[in-house]
Scaffold this motif. Structure first.
Motif, PDB file in Angstrom:
ATOM      1  N   GLU A  59       0.871  -1.283  -0.280  1.00 37.28           N
ATOM      2  CA  GLU A  59       0.283  -0.330   0.180  1.00 37.28           C
ATOM      3  C   GLU A  59       0.862   1.113   0.181  1.00 37.28           C
ATOM      4  O   GLU A  59       0.232   2.446  -0.710  1.00 37.28           O
ATOM      5  CB  GLU A  59      -1.577  -0.042   1.233  1.00 37.28           C
ATOM      6  CG  GLU A  59      -2.409  -0.808   0.909  1.00 37.28           C
ATOM      7  CD  GLU A  59      -3.503  -0.420  -0.096  1.00 37.28           C
ATOM      8  OE1 GLU A  59      -3.390   0.694  -0.123  1.00 37.28           O
ATOM      9  OE2 GLU A  59      -3.400  -1.062  -0.673  1.00 37.28           O
ATOM     10  N   PHE A  60       1.966   1.118   0.673  1.00 38.77           N
ATOM     11  CA  PHE A  60       2.393   2.083   0.965  1.00 38.77           C
ATOM     12  C   PHE A  60       3.336   2.304  -0.326  1.00 38.77           C
ATOM     13  O   PHE A  60       3.093   4.091  -0.890  1.00 38.77           O
ATOM     14  CB  PHE A  60       3.914   2.514   2.128  1.00 38.77           C
ATOM     15  CG  PHE A  60       4.766   3.498   1.911  1.00 38.77           C
ATOM     16  CD1 PHE A  60       4.239   4.463   2.785  1.00 38.77           C
ATOM     17  CD2 PHE A  60       6.161   3.509   1.357  1.00 38.77           C
ATOM     18  CE1 PHE A  60       4.681   5.914   2.823  1.00 38.77           C
ATOM     19  CE2 PHE A  60       6.324   5.112   1.482  1.00 38.77           C
ATOM     20  CZ  PHE A  60       6.171   5.837   1.798  1.00 38.77           C
ATOM     21  N   VAL A  61       3.855   1.705  -1.174  1.00 39.97           N
ATOM     22  CA  VAL A  61       4.948   1.942  -2.523  1.00 39.97           C
ATOM     23  C   VAL A  61       3.335   2.087  -3.711  1.00 39.97           C
ATOM     24  O   VAL A  61       4.246   3.066  -4.220  1.00 39.97           O
ATOM     25  CB  VAL A  61       5.112   0.672  -3.088  1.00 39.97           C
ATOM     26  CG1 VAL A  61       5.989   0.308  -4.136  1.00 39.97           C
ATOM     27  CG2 VAL A  61       6.896   0.691  -2.005  1.00 39.97           C
ATOM     28  N   ALA A  62       2.443   1.732  -3.664  1.00 39.72           N
ATOM     29  CA  ALA A  62       1.510   1.844  -4.724  1.00 39.72           C
ATOM     30  C   ALA A  62       1.243   3.771  -4.204  1.00 39.72           C
ATOM     31  O   ALA A  62       1.025   4.308  -5.628  1.00 39.72           O
ATOM     32  CB  ALA A  62       0.145   0.730  -4.542  1.00 39.72           C
ATOM     33  N   VAL A  63       1.130   3.997  -2.731  1.00 40.99           N
ATOM     34  CA  VAL A  63      -0.197   5.123  -2.544  1.00 40.99           C
ATOM     35  C   VAL A  63       0.900   6.317  -2.843  1.00 40.99           C
ATOM     36  O   VAL A  63       1.075   7.452  -3.526  1.00 40.99           O
ATOM     37  CB  VAL A  63      -0.944   5.110  -1.602  1.00 40.99           C
ATOM     38  CG1 VAL A  63      -1.216   6.347  -1.400  1.00 40.99           C
ATOM     39  CG2 VAL A  63      -2.028   4.619  -1.584  1.00 40.99           C
ATOM     40  N   HIS A  64       2.445   6.581  -2.243  1.00 43.45           N
ATOM     41  CA  HIS A  64       3.201   7.507  -1.713  1.00 43.45           C
ATOM     42  C   HIS A  64       4.188   7.266  -3.018  1.00 43.45           C
ATOM     43  O   HIS A  64       4.931   8.478  -2.687  1.00 43.45           O
ATOM     44  CB  HIS A  64       3.556   7.405  -0.235  1.00 43.45           C
ATOM     45  CG  HIS A  64       2.570   7.240   0.801  1.00 43.45           C
ATOM     46  ND1 HIS A  64       1.650   8.506   0.745  1.00 43.45           N
ATOM     47  CD2 HIS A  64       2.122   6.257   1.305  1.00 43.45           C
ATOM     48  CE1 HIS A  64       0.494   8.060   1.419  1.00 43.45           C
ATOM     49  NE2 HIS A  64       0.758   7.207   2.372  1.00 43.45           N
TER      50      HIS A  64
END
Length: 107
Positions: A59-64
């Motif tokens: 999630e962190f990589v995909a969003v931020h």
């Protein structure tokens, strides 16, 4: 969004989720040094920890980092990661493991 775009996208995302669940299961198998590990509370907690960390990283990589999507303001977040996507992968993975065990000959 028309179904002709939405359905293929959801199938693709479901395949990513399934791949993640299998990968998390195999990480736990490697840690425990047994492929078909028993679903005792200690092993389940290890699985949930691995899956939660994996989901958080995804999630962190995909969003931020990649900016693949963004959360609406109504999405509860922890450290900038949506709570529902964060818990969805570990819980559906655990449900998959439990159901697979129940419908197989494994204890």
């Amino acid at each position: 969004m028309p179904a002709s775009r939405y359905v293929p996208m959801m199938v693709e995302m479901s395949l990513y989720d399934a791949s993640g669940i299998v990968a998390f299961y195999l990480v736990v198998s490697a840690c425990l040094r047994i492929l078909l590990w028993p679903t005792i509370p200690a092993n389940v907690m290890i699985y949930l920890a691995v899956a939660l960390l994996g989901a958080a990283a995804i999630e962190f990589v995909a969003v931020h980092v990649l900016h693949e999507w963004a959360y609406l303001p109504s999405m509860p977040a922890v450290f900038g990661i949506g709570v529902l996507p964060l818990v969805q992968l570990p819980l559906t993975g655990l449900a998959s493991i439990v159901l697979a065990r129940r419908f197989s000959s494994l204890p």
